[in-house]
Write a protein that holds these residues in place. Sequence first.
Motif, mmCIF file in Angstrom:
data_model
loop_
_atom_site.group_PDB
_atom_site.id
_atom_site.type_symbol
_atom_site.label_atom_id
_atom_site.label_comp_id
_atom_site.label_asym_id
_atom_site.label_seq_id
_atom_site.Cartn_x
_atom_site.Cartn_y
_atom_site.Cartn_z
ATOM 1 N N MET A 1 0.846 -1.186 0.000
ATOM 2 C CA MET A 1 0.000 0.000 0.000
ATOM 3 C C MET A 1 0.892 1.251 0.000
ATOM 4 S SD MET A 1 -2.930 1.022 2.717
ATOM 5 C CE MET A 1 -2.614 2.577 3.498
ATOM 6 N N THR A 2 0.515 2.213 -0.801
ATOM 7 C CA THR A 2 1.270 3.463 -0.895
ATOM 8 C C THR A 2 0.873 4.395 0.238
ATOM 9 O OG1 THR A 2 1.276 3.221 -3.294
ATOM 10 C CG2 THR A 2 1.814 5.381 -2.423
ATOM 11 N N LEU A 3 1.862 5.024 0.818
ATOM 12 C CA LEU A 3 1.633 5.994 1.885
ATOM 13 C C LEU A 3 0.880 7.206 1.328
ATOM 14 C CD1 LEU A 3 2.631 6.051 4.866
ATOM 15 C CD2 LEU A 3 4.495 7.500 4.075
ATOM 16 N N ARG A 4 -0.146 7.665 2.060
ATOM 17 C CA ARG A 4 -0.872 8.880 1.657
ATOM 18 C C ARG A 4 -0.091 10.096 2.147
ATOM 19 N NH1 ARG A 4 -5.047 5.845 3.580
ATOM 20 N NH2 ARG A 4 -5.172 7.097 5.474
ATOM 21 N N VAL A 5 0.531 10.791 1.208
ATOM 22 C CA VAL A 5 1.381 11.932 1.541
ATOM 23 C C VAL A 5 0.693 13.211 1.094
ATOM 24 C CG1 VAL A 5 3.620 13.040 1.161
ATOM 25 C CG2 VAL A 5 3.469 10.539 1.322
ATOM 26 N N ALA A 6 0.526 14.135 2.025
ATOM 27 C CA ALA A 6 -0.073 15.432 1.715
ATOM 28 C C ALA A 6 1.024 16.466 1.515
ATOM 29 C CB ALA A 6 -0.987 15.887 2.850
ATOM 30 N N GLY A 7 0.868 17.280 0.493
ATOM 31 C CA GLY A 7 1.708 18.449 0.319
ATOM 32 C C GLY A 7 0.980 19.652 0.901
ATOM 33 N N VAL A 8 1.716 20.553 1.543
ATOM 34 C CA VAL A 8 1.112 21.723 2.176
ATOM 35 C C VAL A 8 1.900 22.966 1.772
ATOM 36 C CG1 VAL A 8 0.377 22.773 4.348
ATOM 37 C CG2 VAL A 8 0.530 20.285 4.167
ATOM 38 N N ASP A 9 1.183 24.007 1.384
ATOM 39 C CA ASP A 9 1.823 25.278 1.077
ATOM 40 C C ASP A 9 0.845 26.401 1.336
ATOM 41 O OD1 ASP A 9 3.851 27.010 0.364
ATOM 42 O OD2 ASP A 9 3.773 26.572 -1.777
ATOM 43 N N GLU A 10 1.364 27.630 1.357
ATOM 44 C CA GLU A 10 0.536 28.806 1.605
ATOM 45 C C GLU A 10 0.782 29.849 0.532
ATOM 46 O OE1 GLU A 10 2.137 31.820 2.204
ATOM 47 O OE2 GLU A 10 4.088 30.858 2.322
ATOM 48 N N ALA A 11 -0.140 30.779 0.457
ATOM 49 C CA ALA A 11 0.013 31.965 -0.383
ATOM 50 C C ALA A 11 -0.397 33.166 0.455
ATOM 51 C CB ALA A 11 -0.863 31.862 -1.634
#
Length: 192
Positions: A1-11
Amino acid sequence: MTLRVAGVDEAGRGPLAGPVVVAAVILDPARPIAGLDDSKRLSAARRTALVPRIEATALAWRVEFVSVAEIDARNILHATLDGMRRALAALRPPPQHALVDGDRVPDGLACAATAVVGGDASEPAIMAASILAKVARDRHMQALHRRYPQYGFDRHMGYPTPEHRAALLRHGPCPEHRRSFAPVRAALAARG
């Protein structure tokens, strides 16, 4: 199973007006999105075109607006970290790991996280978050321009350009200006 990876950024950390907008995105490894890049390196038209593709193919995504009141109460760094925490907490399915653009990770996350300096130019999930945050903030600033046209928000998006600083001195701050920022305080003081 692939790890669920979230990307986070702001503006929007640097502007004198408007919210800071944070996005979190979990991309689907089986459905890569061509053309992702740091939002600052893409044209406005290209960013706008990518938004529906990101929203349609991501496993999860969330955009959080952090208000001027919260920025002024908490300071821009803590308000941004709060927005990141809320965006990640709202993702369904939840992430198992988060990659956060920059050199700092919010405390109290429900998953492990890694700070990635320059991640908006190297990590596809952060690129996608960067695009969602930038487009959402720009749209918000366009709407604010319609309410407060004297400041030119449609051109500088609230950033401290010479045009914006001159309008701020001429008209004083509107409710969307960040009073915790020195140029806004100076404009208030200049008006007596």
